[in-house]
Design a protein around this motif. Structure first.
Motif, PDB file in Angstrom:
ATOM      1  N   GLY A 109       0.828  -1.198   0.000  1.00 28.91           N
ATOM      2  CA  GLY A 109       0.000   0.000   0.000  1.00 28.91           C
ATOM      3  C   GLY A 109       0.863   1.249   0.000  1.00 28.91           C
ATOM      4  O   GLY A 109       1.886   1.309   0.686  1.00 28.91           O
ATOM      5  N   ARG A 110       0.445   2.242  -0.762  1.00 26.11           N
ATOM      6  CA  ARG A 110       1.227   3.473  -0.838  1.00 26.11           C
ATOM      7  C   ARG A 110       1.370   4.112   0.545  1.00 26.11           C
ATOM      8  O   ARG A 110       2.427   4.640   0.882  1.00 26.11           O
ATOM      9  N   GLY A 111       0.328   4.054   1.342  1.00 27.43           N
ATOM     10  CA  GLY A 111       0.406   4.601   2.688  1.00 27.43           C
ATOM     11  C   GLY A 111       1.385   3.847   3.569  1.00 27.43           C
ATOM     12  O   GLY A 111       2.129   4.451   4.350  1.00 27.43           O
ATOM     13  N   ARG A 112       1.405   2.526   3.442  1.00 22.60           N
ATOM     14  CA  ARG A 112       2.335   1.734   4.244  1.00 22.60           C
ATOM     15  C   ARG A 112       3.782   1.991   3.826  1.00 22.60           C
ATOM     16  O   ARG A 112       4.680   2.030   4.670  1.00 22.60           O
ATOM     17  N   LEU A 113       3.996   2.158   2.531  1.00 22.39           N
ATOM     18  CA  LEU A 113       5.345   2.473   2.063  1.00 22.39           C
ATOM     19  C   LEU A 113       5.783   3.832   2.596  1.00 22.39           C
ATOM     20  O   LEU A 113       6.922   3.992   3.052  1.00 22.39           O
ATOM     21  N   ARG A 114       4.881   4.800   2.557  1.00 24.55           N
ATOM     22  CA  ARG A 114       5.230   6.119   3.073  1.00 24.55           C
ATOM     23  C   ARG A 114       5.555   6.051   4.561  1.00 24.55           C
ATOM     24  O   ARG A 114       6.516   6.664   5.021  1.00 24.55           O
ATOM     25  N   ASP A 115       4.751   5.301   5.320  1.00 22.64           N
ATOM     26  CA  ASP A 115       5.014   5.171   6.761  1.00 22.64           C
ATOM     27  C   ASP A 115       6.372   4.524   7.017  1.00 22.64           C
ATOM     28  O   ASP A 115       7.096   4.929   7.940  1.00 22.64           O
ATOM     29  N   LEU A 116       6.722   3.516   6.207  1.00 16.79           N
ATOM     30  CA  LEU A 116       8.014   2.850   6.353  1.00 16.79           C
ATOM     31  C   LEU A 116       9.156   3.841   6.150  1.00 16.79           C
ATOM     32  O   LEU A 116      10.105   3.891   6.933  1.00 16.79           O
TER      33      LEU A 116
END
Length: 382
Positions: A109-116
């Motif tokens: 998920g784009r959001g999960r990648l950003r959080d990482l």
């Protein structure tokens, strides 16, 4: 002005997307200070978009250089590599089921990648609520970044990682993105296993697409039991308002869609009739091919700011590869100017080659398939 040593330079990255954050992470790993500015008021200010397939030879390579590849694989969805090619009745024409150990392009998920990426940076590296108006100053520097709130910051290097309608791009190029003639309308489906079981079964764990030559539907499974559908048509960019509708008129837009897709089967039409919430209008734009500019030692671009292309699975991957190569060039060069020269010497030809291949990719999304051949079949994602 003499170009500074990268470690002593004031580096501003504009845009906290995958490209900007990857660049910041690798720069910090090499001890180079950097500040990222983003228009969002905070990290959760808006939906970050759908799922991404990160490829082993670009997106994953960048995460490996960033020291985050193991964390990525813990969050990724290898099962998301499943692909189904359907016809307008919902019949499966082609089906790719990933092998158990297939990891060439797992989904995240784009959001999960950003959080990482955000969690890998020191607190304060990203400055939220900083929407850029323009970049001023001479090519030799220093540059001044002007924000919409009236504040400014001076920089020795400004990196435009701020997407399709970049506010940094005009500092090096007068070119603006042009409409491709193809438009997406995005529909969201939540809690799909319980609330939309028919759609969940039709799409599977990855993506499913169908096209009849004039229209297409593309559905992709996301994390957290969520599916996004892209309704793809050849229309004017302002087709919603030209039809006397507005973006919030879900009932009116749905009626128009049902008329446009009237020959499609009920199982396929559930992709446009049962969505949770309003549609999201996403007309497709692209930059000319090739897009180049005269080199300057104080501004450069990466990702969509540099080479906006139709959304065929390469956007985020190329942005992250750009970011990785730019950061490594800065880490390995005597001056910022030398680093920019080295980076653009590789990035611009690579981007031009890829853009030529995808130049008519938006139209290709509408092409009808009458066989099970799915070579080159890819999702509309950036």
């Amino acid at each position: 002005m003499n170009s500074p040593v990268p470690a002593a330079a004031r580096i501003s990255i504009i845009g906290a997307g995958p490209g900007g954050l990857t660049c910041a992470r690798i720069l910090r790993k090499h001890g180079i200070p950097v500040t990222v500015y983003d228009r969002d008021t905070h990290p959760e200010a808006r939906d970050q978009g759908g799922t991404l397939d990160l490829h082993a030879d670009d997106g994953q390579l960048a995460l490996r250089e960033a020291g985050l590849i193991e964390e990525f694989f813990k969050l990724a969805r290898p099962e998301g590599q499943e692909m189904r090619l359907l016809d307008s009745t919902g019949r499966i024409l082609g089906h790719h089921v990933p092998a158990e150990d297939e990891l060439f392009k797992p989904e995240i998920g784009r959001g999960r990648l950003r959080d990482l990426l955000l969690s890998s940076l020191e607190s304060g590296t990203v400055r939220w609520d900083h929407a850029v108006e323009r970049v001023s100053g001479s090519a030799d520097g220093p540059r001044r970044v002007h924000f919409l709130d009236g504040t400014t910051v001076e920089a020795d290097l400004v990196i435009g990682a701020d997407g399709a309608f970049s506010r940094v791009r005009p500092a090096v190029s007068p070119v603006a993105p042009q409409y491709t003639g193809v438009s997406f309308l995005e529909a969201w489906f939540q809690d799909v296993e319980n609330a939309h079981p028919g759609l969940a079964a039709l799409v599977g764990q990855g993506s499913a697409t169908a096209a009849d030559g004039d229209r297409a539907l593309f559905a992709q499974r996301n994390s957290d039991d969520h599916i996004r559908v892209y309704i793809i048509q050849r229309l004017a960019a302002d087709w919603i308002t030209a039809s006397g509708l507005n973006a919030g008129d879900t009932t009116g837009i749905r009626a128009r869609l049902l008329d446009a897709y009237s020959g499609w089967s009920p199982p396929m039409l559930q992709m446009i009739t049962n969505n949770d919430g309003p549609y999201v209008d996403r007309p497709l734009f692209a930059l000319p091919v090739p897009h180049t500019w005269e080199p300057t030692p104080t501004v450069t671009l990466l990702g969509d700011a540099a080479h906006l292309m139709p959304p065929l699975g390469v956007g985020a991957n190329l942005a992250m590869l750009d970011a990785c190569e730019l950061a490594l060039a800065l880490a390995g060069s005597t001056t910022v100017a030398d680093a920019i020269t080295a980076y653009e010497k590789t990035m611009l030809p690579r981007a031009a080659d890829t853009a030529r291949i995808l130049e008519n990719g938006a139209e290709a999304l509408l092409e009808r398939h009458d066989s099970g051949e799915i070579a080159g079949f890819g999702p509309p994602r950036r």
